[in-house]
Design a protein around this motif. Structure first.
Motif, mmCIF file in Angstrom:
data_model
loop_
_atom_site.group_PDB
_atom_site.id
_atom_site.type_symbol
_atom_site.label_atom_id
_atom_site.label_comp_id
_atom_site.label_asym_id
_atom_site.label_seq_id
_atom_site.Cartn_x
_atom_site.Cartn_y
_atom_site.Cartn_z
ATOM 1 N N MET A 97 0.926 -1.171 0.367
ATOM 2 C CA MET A 97 -0.011 0.073 0.042
ATOM 3 C C MET A 97 1.025 1.209 0.101
ATOM 4 S SD MET A 97 -3.036 -1.014 2.761
ATOM 5 C CE MET A 97 -1.671 -1.772 3.714
ATOM 6 N N LYS A 98 0.581 2.065 -0.777
ATOM 7 C CA LYS A 98 1.451 3.214 -1.028
ATOM 8 C C LYS A 98 1.341 4.033 0.329
ATOM 9 C CE LYS A 98 0.105 3.798 -5.757
ATOM 10 N NZ LYS A 98 -0.521 4.660 -7.001
ATOM 11 N N THR A 99 2.663 4.548 0.840
ATOM 12 C CA THR A 99 2.704 5.488 2.011
ATOM 13 C C THR A 99 2.187 4.998 3.046
ATOM 14 O OG1 THR A 99 0.979 6.988 1.686
ATOM 15 C CG2 THR A 99 2.844 7.442 0.374
ATOM 16 N N ALA A 100 1.647 3.877 3.081
ATOM 17 C CA ALA A 100 0.894 3.319 4.546
ATOM 18 C C ALA A 100 2.063 2.625 5.544
ATOM 19 C CB ALA A 100 -0.077 2.302 4.374
ATOM 20 N N GLU A 101 2.055 3.209 6.664
ATOM 21 C CA GLU A 101 2.602 2.520 7.823
ATOM 22 C C GLU A 101 1.935 1.557 8.335
ATOM 23 O OE1 GLU A 101 5.322 5.184 10.311
ATOM 24 O OE2 GLU A 101 4.065 6.674 9.389
ATOM 25 N N ILE A 102 2.323 0.263 8.492
ATOM 26 C CA ILE A 102 1.537 -0.728 9.215
ATOM 27 C C ILE A 102 2.245 -1.304 10.450
ATOM 28 C CG2 ILE A 102 0.700 -3.161 8.915
ATOM 29 C CD1 ILE A 102 -0.302 -1.110 6.705
ATOM 30 N N SER A 103 1.711 -1.538 11.361
ATOM 31 C CA SER A 103 2.294 -2.260 12.757
ATOM 32 C C SER A 103 0.991 -2.925 13.350
ATOM 33 C CB SER A 103 2.940 -0.860 13.605
ATOM 34 O OG SER A 103 1.663 -0.130 13.954
ATOM 35 N N MET A 104 1.467 -3.645 14.337
ATOM 36 C CA MET A 104 1.062 -4.503 15.240
ATOM 37 C C MET A 104 0.822 -3.784 16.629
ATOM 38 S SD MET A 104 -0.398 -6.917 13.117
ATOM 39 C CE MET A 104 -1.158 -8.244 13.995
ATOM 40 N N GLU A 105 -0.486 -3.402 16.923
ATOM 41 C CA GLU A 105 -0.457 -2.453 18.303
ATOM 42 C C GLU A 105 -1.582 -3.268 19.318
ATOM 43 O OE1 GLU A 105 1.265 0.043 18.545
ATOM 44 O OE2 GLU A 105 1.843 0.317 16.642
ATOM 45 N N THR A 106 -1.014 -3.547 20.613
ATOM 46 C CA THR A 106 -1.632 -4.136 21.524
ATOM 47 C C THR A 106 -2.420 -3.008 22.134
ATOM 48 O OG1 THR A 106 -0.403 -6.246 21.537
ATOM 49 C CG2 THR A 106 -1.823 -5.832 23.540
ATOM 50 N N VAL A 107 -3.721 -2.791 22.480
ATOM 51 C CA VAL A 107 -4.143 -1.790 23.167
ATOM 52 C C VAL A 107 -5.600 -2.407 23.625
ATOM 53 C CG1 VAL A 107 -3.472 0.350 21.828
ATOM 54 C CG2 VAL A 107 -5.409 -0.985 21.013
ATOM 55 N N GLY A 108 -6.043 -2.032 24.782
ATOM 56 C CA GLY A 108 -7.163 -2.663 25.423
ATOM 57 C C GLY A 108 -7.291 -3.987 25.601
ATOM 58 N N GLY A 109 -5.904 -4.794 25.544
ATOM 59 C CA GLY A 109 -5.992 -6.205 25.593
ATOM 60 C C GLY A 109 -6.321 -6.743 24.497
ATOM 61 N N ARG A 110 -6.460 -6.073 23.239
ATOM 62 C CA ARG A 110 -6.521 -6.698 22.063
ATOM 63 C C ARG A 110 -5.140 -6.167 20.847
ATOM 64 N NH1 ARG A 110 -11.438 -8.619 21.723
ATOM 65 N NH2 ARG A 110 -13.255 -7.767 23.116
ATOM 66 N N THR A 111 -4.703 -6.989 20.188
ATOM 67 C CA THR A 111 -3.819 -6.937 19.294
ATOM 68 C C THR A 111 -4.528 -6.689 17.690
ATOM 69 O OG1 THR A 111 -1.892 -8.229 20.415
ATOM 70 C CG2 THR A 111 -1.745 -7.771 18.093
ATOM 71 N N LEU A 112 -4.279 -5.565 17.264
ATOM 72 C CA LEU A 112 -4.809 -5.067 16.163
ATOM 73 C C LEU A 112 -3.919 -4.778 14.917
ATOM 74 C CD1 LEU A 112 -7.213 -2.609 17.532
ATOM 75 C CD2 LEU A 112 -7.814 -4.972 16.940
ATOM 76 N N ARG A 113 -3.857 -5.270 14.027
ATOM 77 C CA ARG A 113 -3.010 -4.630 12.658
ATOM 78 C C ARG A 113 -3.541 -3.213 12.172
ATOM 79 N NH1 ARG A 113 -3.722 -5.741 6.635
ATOM 80 N NH2 ARG A 113 -1.493 -5.385 5.804
ATOM 81 N N VAL A 114 -2.518 -2.400 12.400
ATOM 82 C CA VAL A 114 -3.054 -0.801 12.217
ATOM 83 C C VAL A 114 -2.537 -0.250 10.986
ATOM 84 C CG1 VAL A 114 -3.151 1.331 13.299
ATOM 85 C CG2 VAL A 114 -3.547 -0.706 14.502
ATOM 86 N N ALA A 115 -3.106 0.440 10.187
ATOM 87 C CA ALA A 115 -2.512 1.076 9.040
ATOM 88 C C ALA A 115 -2.621 2.644 9.147
ATOM 89 C CB ALA A 115 -3.199 0.801 7.609
ATOM 90 N N ARG A 116 -1.623 3.304 8.938
ATOM 91 C CA ARG A 116 -1.554 4.730 9.159
ATOM 92 C C ARG A 116 -0.936 5.402 7.822
ATOM 93 N NH1 ARG A 116 1.259 2.271 12.707
ATOM 94 N NH2 ARG A 116 3.360 3.756 12.324
ATOM 95 N N TRP A 117 -1.607 6.325 7.266
ATOM 96 C CA TRP A 117 -1.297 7.193 6.150
ATOM 97 C C TRP A 117 -1.225 8.721 6.494
ATOM 98 C CZ3 TRP A 117 -4.764 3.418 5.863
ATOM 99 C CH2 TRP A 117 -4.518 2.403 4.724
ATOM 100 N N ARG A 118 0.309 9.248 6.509
ATOM 101 C CA ARG A 118 0.382 10.603 6.702
ATOM 102 C C ARG A 118 0.173 11.353 7.912
ATOM 103 N NH1 ARG A 118 -2.259 9.297 2.164
ATOM 104 N NH2 ARG A 118 -4.127 9.765 2.890
ATOM 105 N N LEU A 119 -0.051 10.384 9.008
ATOM 106 C CA LEU A 119 -0.197 10.901 10.298
ATOM 107 C C LEU A 119 0.796 12.008 10.922
ATOM 108 C CD1 LEU A 119 -1.744 8.478 12.975
ATOM 109 C CD2 LEU A 119 -2.916 10.034 11.522
ATOM 110 N N ASP A 120 2.057 11.835 10.478
ATOM 111 C CA ASP A 120 3.166 12.630 10.636
ATOM 112 C C ASP A 120 3.145 13.741 9.876
ATOM 113 O OD1 ASP A 120 3.808 11.196 12.859
ATOM 114 O OD2 ASP A 120 5.022 9.789 11.730
ATOM 115 N N MET A 121 2.297 14.031 8.666
ATOM 116 C CA MET A 121 2.463 14.934 7.722
ATOM 117 C C MET A 121 1.703 16.300 8.272
ATOM 118 S SD MET A 121 0.669 15.052 3.867
ATOM 119 C CE MET A 121 -0.894 15.340 4.445
#
Length: 278
Positions: free
Chosen positions: A1-25
């Motif tokens: 995926m173009k420009t997407a940052e993908i990470s596995m994040e554990t929040v609230g006791g759940r692990t989720l695959r997260v995609a972020r586009w341009r959050l730091d822009m």
């Protein structure tokens, strides 16, 4: 995926695959928080995230969907909204425009109602008020409830027009959409269905304070246009835009028109003063 940052994040006791586009822009616009349709993975909506290239965009695979691990225990709209809020805090996001399609449109409504303080505006796509809704075509609903559509390419191809409308079925976007799908696990799909069991936003929507854009297709066999008209009648500060000939996935078949409507709505001057809630 173009420009997407993908990470596995554990929040609230759940692990989720997260995609972020341009959050730091740097941007003068709030980022978009997107809730996907039932069983749909991040890649299915990546074209929209890439098209809204003047703002940040964040979404995640629900538990048991895409590459998020299976849920251990069931969840509901309250607990998933809470988990989402914790995820936003992890990335330092304190204000979002909330958007959701179909099942995700219900989650978007609930998130905006549960967390009005960080919700700026709301975009509801091909969705309803939950259990109080005008049902779709039975032929389409039975196919929609069957996760086989994600696993069996022949089944999906055979029933694509029934599910998603003729506009997309006859377009080049059909093959691209099918190629982006990853089948959810049986447990993940079931828990998504259970999360909305008995849920409706009808009693709360007259108190919704957020400016809301409702996008619907007039050829949607899964969530008929009447549901968008009901949302429009219930949400005080809302507008309804109808995609002519649009099926359930008009975000793809009417891509340019949809992106233009979303951009114009999100960029328009505030109509009312929004009070921030804690």
């Amino acid at each position: 995926m173009k420009t997407a940052e993908i990470s596995m994040e554990t929040v609230g006791g759940r692990t989720l695959r997260v995609a972020r586009w341009r959050l730091d822009m740097p941007s003068e616009h709030a980022p978009v928080l997107f809730f996907n349709g039932i069983g749909a993975n991040i890649e299915a909506v990546a074209p929209l995230a890439e098209a809204l290239n003047d703002r940040g965009f964040i979404m995640f695979d629900m538990p048991g969907v895409g590459q998020s691990p299976d849920p251990v225990v069931p969840y509901n709209t309250v607990t998933m909204a809470w988990t989402t809020r914790k995820l936003l805090k992890r990335f330092g996001v304190e204000e979002v425009d909330v958007m959701g399609i179909s099942w995700g449109g219900a989650m978007a409504q609930h998130f905006a109602l549960q967390y009005p303080g960080i919700t700026r505006r709301l975009v509801l796509v091909a969705t309803s008020a939950g259990m109080i809704m005008v049902p779709g075509n039975p032929a389409a609903l039975t196919k929609m409830a069957n996760p086989r559509r994600y696993v069996d390419a022949a089944f999906m191809a055979q029933h694509f027009e029934t599910l998603y409308g003729g506009a997309l079925a006859g377009s080049p976007g059909k093959g691209g959409h099918m190629a982006r799908l990853t089948p959810p696990s049986p447990r993940g799909y079931m828990y998504q269905l259970l999360a909305m069991l008995g849920w409706t936003s009808v009693p709360a929507l007259p108190f919704m304070k957020k400016e809301t854009l409702i996008l619907m297709g007039d050829d949607d066999q899964i969530v008929p246009l009447a549901n968008g008209k009901l949302l429009k009648a219930l949400i005080p500060n809302s507008e309804l835009v109808v995609m002519k000939g649009g099926g359930h996935l008009f975000l793809l078949s009417h891509h340019d028109q949809s992106v233009r409507a979303i951009r114009n709505f999100l960029a328009a001057p505030e109509k009312t003063e929004q009070k921030k809630a804690a």
